[in-house]
Design a protein around this motif. Structure first.
Motif, PDB file in Angstrom:
ATOM      1  N   LEU A 127       0.748  -1.327  -0.009  1.00 55.19           N
ATOM      2  CA  LEU A 127      -0.092   0.009  -0.220  1.00 55.19           C
ATOM      3  C   LEU A 127       0.985   1.393  -0.122  1.00 55.19           C
ATOM      4  O   LEU A 127       0.663   2.261  -0.742  1.00 55.19           O
ATOM      5  CB  LEU A 127      -0.863   0.011   1.177  1.00 55.19           C
ATOM      6  N   ARG A 128       1.938   1.259   0.752  1.00 48.93           N
ATOM      7  CA  ARG A 128       2.771   2.464   0.934  1.00 48.93           C
ATOM      8  C   ARG A 128       3.604   2.601  -0.469  1.00 48.93           C
ATOM      9  O   ARG A 128       3.505   3.798  -0.787  1.00 48.93           O
ATOM     10  CB  ARG A 128       3.643   2.246   2.054  1.00 48.93           C
ATOM     11  N   THR A 129       4.017   1.437  -0.844  1.00 44.63           N
ATOM     12  CA  THR A 129       4.993   1.768  -2.058  1.00 44.63           C
ATOM     13  C   THR A 129       3.982   1.929  -3.450  1.00 44.63           C
ATOM     14  O   THR A 129       4.183   2.999  -4.209  1.00 44.63           O
ATOM     15  CB  THR A 129       5.796   0.176  -2.487  1.00 44.63           C
ATOM     16  N   GLY A 130       2.780   1.571  -3.419  1.00 43.43           N
ATOM     17  CA  GLY A 130       1.696   1.716  -4.289  1.00 43.43           C
ATOM     18  C   GLY A 130       1.534   3.519  -4.506  1.00 43.43           C
ATOM     19  O   GLY A 130       1.312   3.966  -5.265  1.00 43.43           O
ATOM     20  N   GLU A 131       1.190   4.004  -3.061  1.00 37.62           N
ATOM     21  CA  GLU A 131       0.966   5.314  -3.261  1.00 37.62           C
ATOM     22  C   GLU A 131       2.297   6.194  -3.754  1.00 37.62           C
ATOM     23  O   GLU A 131       1.998   6.989  -4.461  1.00 37.62           O
ATOM     24  CB  GLU A 131       0.875   5.853  -1.643  1.00 37.62           C
ATOM     25  N   GLY A 132       3.386   5.751  -3.290  1.00 37.42           N
ATOM     26  CA  GLY A 132       4.498   6.276  -3.809  1.00 37.42           C
ATOM     27  C   GLY A 132       4.589   6.382  -5.285  1.00 37.42           C
ATOM     28  O   GLY A 132       5.032   7.271  -6.196  1.00 37.42           O
ATOM     29  N   ALA A 133       4.233   5.355  -5.931  1.00 41.07           N
ATOM     30  CA  ALA A 133       4.074   5.183  -7.430  1.00 41.07           C
ATOM     31  C   ALA A 133       2.918   5.747  -8.146  1.00 41.07           C
ATOM     32  O   ALA A 133       2.999   5.587  -9.321  1.00 41.07           O
ATOM     33  CB  ALA A 133       4.404   3.654  -7.773  1.00 41.07           C
ATOM     34  N   LEU A 165       8.059  -3.274  -8.039  1.00 46.56           N
ATOM     35  CA  LEU A 165       9.146  -3.168  -9.362  1.00 46.56           C
ATOM     36  C   LEU A 165       8.033  -2.804 -10.554  1.00 46.56           C
ATOM     37  O   LEU A 165       8.246  -1.930 -11.286  1.00 46.56           O
ATOM     38  CB  LEU A 165       9.604  -4.413  -9.921  1.00 46.56           C
ATOM     39  N   LEU A 166       6.666  -3.569 -10.393  1.00 46.57           N
ATOM     40  CA  LEU A 166       5.604  -3.279 -11.687  1.00 46.57           C
ATOM     41  C   LEU A 166       5.064  -1.794 -11.452  1.00 46.57           C
ATOM     42  O   LEU A 166       5.002  -1.099 -12.490  1.00 46.57           O
ATOM     43  CB  LEU A 166       4.951  -4.136 -11.503  1.00 46.57           C
ATOM     44  N   VAL A 167       4.647  -1.421 -10.338  1.00 44.68           N
ATOM     45  CA  VAL A 167       4.108  -0.114 -10.309  1.00 44.68           C
ATOM     46  C   VAL A 167       5.112   1.133 -10.582  1.00 44.68           C
ATOM     47  O   VAL A 167       4.975   2.081 -11.141  1.00 44.68           O
ATOM     48  CB  VAL A 167       3.332  -0.090  -8.996  1.00 44.68           C
ATOM     49  N   TYR A 168       6.483   1.038  -9.919  1.00 44.42           N
ATOM     50  CA  TYR A 168       7.333   2.048 -10.382  1.00 44.42           C
ATOM     51  C   TYR A 168       7.812   1.884 -11.997  1.00 44.42           C
ATOM     52  O   TYR A 168       8.010   3.009 -12.579  1.00 44.42           O
ATOM     53  CB  TYR A 168       8.458   1.888  -9.497  1.00 44.42           C
ATOM     54  N   GLU A 169       7.604   0.977 -12.731  1.00 48.45           N
ATOM     55  CA  GLU A 169       8.017   1.095 -13.873  1.00 48.45           C
ATOM     56  C   GLU A 169       6.773   1.502 -14.699  1.00 48.45           C
ATOM     57  O   GLU A 169       6.788   2.370 -15.522  1.00 48.45           O
ATOM     58  CB  GLU A 169       8.027  -0.646 -14.629  1.00 48.45           C
ATOM     59  N   ALA A 170       5.419   1.402 -14.177  1.00 47.60           N
ATOM     60  CA  ALA A 170       4.334   1.973 -14.812  1.00 47.60           C
ATOM     61  C   ALA A 170       4.465   3.465 -14.546  1.00 47.60           C
ATOM     62  O   ALA A 170       4.358   4.299 -15.696  1.00 47.60           O
ATOM     63  CB  ALA A 170       2.899   1.502 -14.151  1.00 47.60           C
ATOM     64  N   HIS A 171       4.915   3.764 -13.423  1.00 47.07           N
ATOM     65  CA  HIS A 171       5.202   5.436 -13.035  1.00 47.07           C
ATOM     66  C   HIS A 171       6.353   5.752 -13.869  1.00 47.07           C
ATOM     67  O   HIS A 171       6.105   7.050 -14.683  1.00 47.07           O
ATOM     68  CB  HIS A 171       5.753   5.451 -11.496  1.00 47.07           C
ATOM     69  N   GLN A 227      19.699 -18.708  -8.999  1.00 49.65           N
ATOM     70  CA  GLN A 227      18.963 -19.670  -8.661  1.00 49.65           C
ATOM     71  C   GLN A 227      17.370 -19.139  -7.955  1.00 49.65           C
ATOM     72  O   GLN A 227      16.794 -19.782  -7.721  1.00 49.65           O
ATOM     73  CB  GLN A 227      19.407 -20.970  -7.649  1.00 49.65           C
ATOM     74  N   VAL A 228      17.203 -17.826  -8.126  1.00 51.10           N
ATOM     75  CA  VAL A 228      16.127 -17.413  -7.561  1.00 51.10           C
ATOM     76  C   VAL A 228      14.800 -17.620  -8.320  1.00 51.10           C
ATOM     77  O   VAL A 228      15.099 -17.351  -9.570  1.00 51.10           O
ATOM     78  CB  VAL A 228      16.278 -15.529  -7.352  1.00 51.10           C
ATOM     79  N   GLU A 229      13.896 -18.002  -7.787  1.00 49.82           N
ATOM     80  CA  GLU A 229      12.742 -18.400  -8.878  1.00 49.82           C
ATOM     81  C   GLU A 229      11.417 -17.358  -8.656  1.00 49.82           C
ATOM     82  O   GLU A 229      10.749 -17.258  -9.591  1.00 49.82           O
ATOM     83  CB  GLU A 229      11.885 -19.776  -8.258  1.00 49.82           C
ATOM     84  N   SER A 230      11.517 -16.638  -7.601  1.00 50.13           N
ATOM     85  CA  SER A 230      10.445 -15.650  -7.327  1.00 50.13           C
ATOM     86  C   SER A 230      10.890 -14.517  -6.316  1.00 50.13           C
ATOM     87  O   SER A 230      11.913 -14.803  -5.786  1.00 50.13           O
ATOM     88  CB  SER A 230       9.088 -16.294  -6.907  1.00 50.13           C
ATOM     89  N   LEU A 231      10.293 -13.602  -6.491  1.00 52.03           N
ATOM     90  CA  LEU A 231      10.518 -12.288  -5.601  1.00 52.03           C
ATOM     91  C   LEU A 231       9.439 -12.259  -4.356  1.00 52.03           C
ATOM     92  O   LEU A 231       8.073 -12.734  -4.467  1.00 52.03           O
ATOM     93  CB  LEU A 231      10.518 -11.147  -6.193  1.00 52.03           C
ATOM     94  N   ASN A 232       9.634 -11.694  -3.311  1.00 48.31           N
ATOM     95  CA  ASN A 232       8.455 -11.352  -2.394  1.00 48.31           C
ATOM     96  C   ASN A 232       7.612 -10.574  -3.140  1.00 48.31           C
ATOM     97  O   ASN A 232       7.887  -9.761  -3.856  1.00 48.31           O
ATOM     98  CB  ASN A 232       9.380 -10.612  -1.074  1.00 48.31           C
ATOM     99  N   ALA A 233       6.263 -10.905  -2.623  1.00 50.67           N
ATOM    100  CA  ALA A 233       5.008 -10.147  -3.250  1.00 50.67           C
ATOM    101  C   ALA A 233       5.307  -8.486  -3.250  1.00 50.67           C
ATOM    102  O   ALA A 233       4.818  -8.028  -4.165  1.00 50.67           O
ATOM    103  CB  ALA A 233       3.868 -10.676  -2.377  1.00 50.67           C
ATOM    104  N   ALA A 234       5.518  -8.040  -2.143  1.00 52.96           N
ATOM    105  CA  ALA A 234       5.900  -6.619  -1.879  1.00 52.96           C
ATOM    106  C   ALA A 234       6.905  -5.934  -2.781  1.00 52.96           C
ATOM    107  O   ALA A 234       6.626  -5.175  -3.498  1.00 52.96           O
ATOM    108  CB  ALA A 234       5.890  -6.066  -0.412  1.00 52.96           C
ATOM    109  N   ILE A 235       7.960  -6.940  -2.904  1.00 50.13           N
ATOM    110  CA  ILE A 235       9.040  -6.300  -4.140  1.00 50.13           C
ATOM    111  C   ILE A 235       8.436  -6.388  -5.456  1.00 50.13           C
ATOM    112  O   ILE A 235       8.737  -5.537  -6.492  1.00 50.13           O
ATOM    113  CB  ILE A 235      10.426  -7.199  -3.648  1.00 50.13           C
ATOM    114  N   ALA A 236       7.863  -7.601  -5.735  1.00 52.39           N
ATOM    115  CA  ALA A 236       7.387  -7.655  -7.018  1.00 52.39           C
ATOM    116  C   ALA A 236       6.281  -6.527  -7.593  1.00 52.39           C
ATOM    117  O   ALA A 236       6.427  -5.816  -8.521  1.00 52.39           O
ATOM    118  CB  ALA A 236       6.703  -8.935  -7.442  1.00 52.39           C
ATOM    119  N   ALA A 237       5.556  -6.220  -6.727  1.00 48.89           N
ATOM    120  CA  ALA A 237       4.411  -5.389  -6.853  1.00 48.89           C
ATOM    121  C   ALA A 237       5.225  -3.896  -6.932  1.00 48.89           C
ATOM    122  O   ALA A 237       4.837  -3.004  -8.047  1.00 48.89           O
ATOM    123  CB  ALA A 237       3.516  -5.414  -5.652  1.00 48.89           C
TER     124      ALA A 237
END
Length: 283
Positions: A149-155, A269-275, A257-267
């Motif tokens: 929520l916090r990162t989303g507001e920032g983006a 990355l995506l919203v800041y790319e949109a920003h 060997q990383v398969e996935s990221l923490n949900a908050a980190i993934a979110a």
């Protein structure tokens, strides 16, 4: 001043701290700390509680010039604003022992606010020409949800939609992790996330799923139009039937060997790319 642990208001707040069902039934949530009180909309504030020591510091501040020391209240930003706000909302003083019972933190700041829950509709989330939304399925970690929520507001997202199995957004740990964004980012719980996805698509919003089967890097896609990102459960990702509804899968680059990221980190990355895309200056 309240000094009894058996006081009805003290027992009620302790119950609100621990029971999501009771918070939901009573239409309230709790916020601790000076920042959370300072940013809380006046129209949402129902009750304010100060520990005895904080109330004493407040009363003596103007006569303690030059003797501030390390007192927490004096280090609070915008103390004049805080004092003026407290004069408008009022507050109840409680003993240190009682405040410890009411608090959900190990090192309480000495202020606790009881707030009315805001009510949002889909229109609040779809404001503007090109909404940017996060769709969360079964997120379970309160800290993750608050960080999203916090990162989303920032983006600059316009809202968050959560599945009914997502952790309570009014969990005290979630509230702390939002750092005030809970007051400003519209959100909804969807009984049927699939129906919500289809409704968004009918409104011209393109839905992307962050998915291990994605073949296109997220940085290669355009998020300048109405966009929603599907983010799945921390351990299991998106349900197959939910992911299948997306207009497109996308992937985040992974090395080693990383398969996935923490949900908050993934979110994030995506919203800041949109920003980035939406604020990119034309050459």
């Amino acid at each position: 001043m309240i000094t009894s642990m058996s006081n009805q208001r003290v027992r009620q707040i302790a119950q609100w701290q621990s029971k999501a069902k009771q918070r939901r039934q009573d239409g309230v949530f709790l916020a601790e700390g000076w920042k959370m009180y300072g940013e809380a909309p006046l129209e949402l504030i129902r009750e304010v509680y100060l520990s005895e020591s904080m109330a004493e510091q407040l009363k003596s501040r103007k006569t303690a010039e030059g003797a501030e020391g390390d007192r927490a209240l004096y280090r609070t930003p915008y103390i004049d604003y805080i004092e003026e706000k407290l004069s408008r909302t009022g507050y109840e003083t409680v003993s240190e022992e009682v405040f410890g019972r009411m608090s959900d933190t190990q090192t309480p700041q000495g202020i606790l606010t009881v707030l009315r829950r805001p009510a949002y509709g889909m229109g609040d989330l779809l404001r503007g020409e090109d909404p940017l939304l996060l769709l969360l399925e079964d997120i379970q970690d309160p800290g993750n949800l608050g960080t999203i929520l916090r990162t989303g507001e920032g983006a600059g997202i316009t809202g968050v939609i959560m599945s009914s199995r997502t952790v309570d957004i009014y969990n005290p740990k979630t509230i702390r992790a939002t750092m005030g964004s809970i007051y400003r980012v519209p959100f909804l719980y969807a009984e049927d996330l699939g129906e919500t996805v289809r409704a968004l698509q009918k409104n011209g919003i393109r839905v992307y799923a962050a998915h291990l089967q994605g073949e296109t890097y997220y940085s290669s896609l355009s998020f300048r139009e109405g966009t929603a990102f599907l983010i799945g459960n921390e351990g299991n990702g998106l349900r197959r039937e939910t992911a299948a509804l997306a207009d497109s899968y996308l992937k985040i680059p992974m090395e080693g060997q990383v398969e996935s990221l923490n949900a908050a980190i993934a979110a994030s990355l995506l919203v800041y790319e949109a920003h980035r895309q939406r604020h990119l200056q034309a050459p």
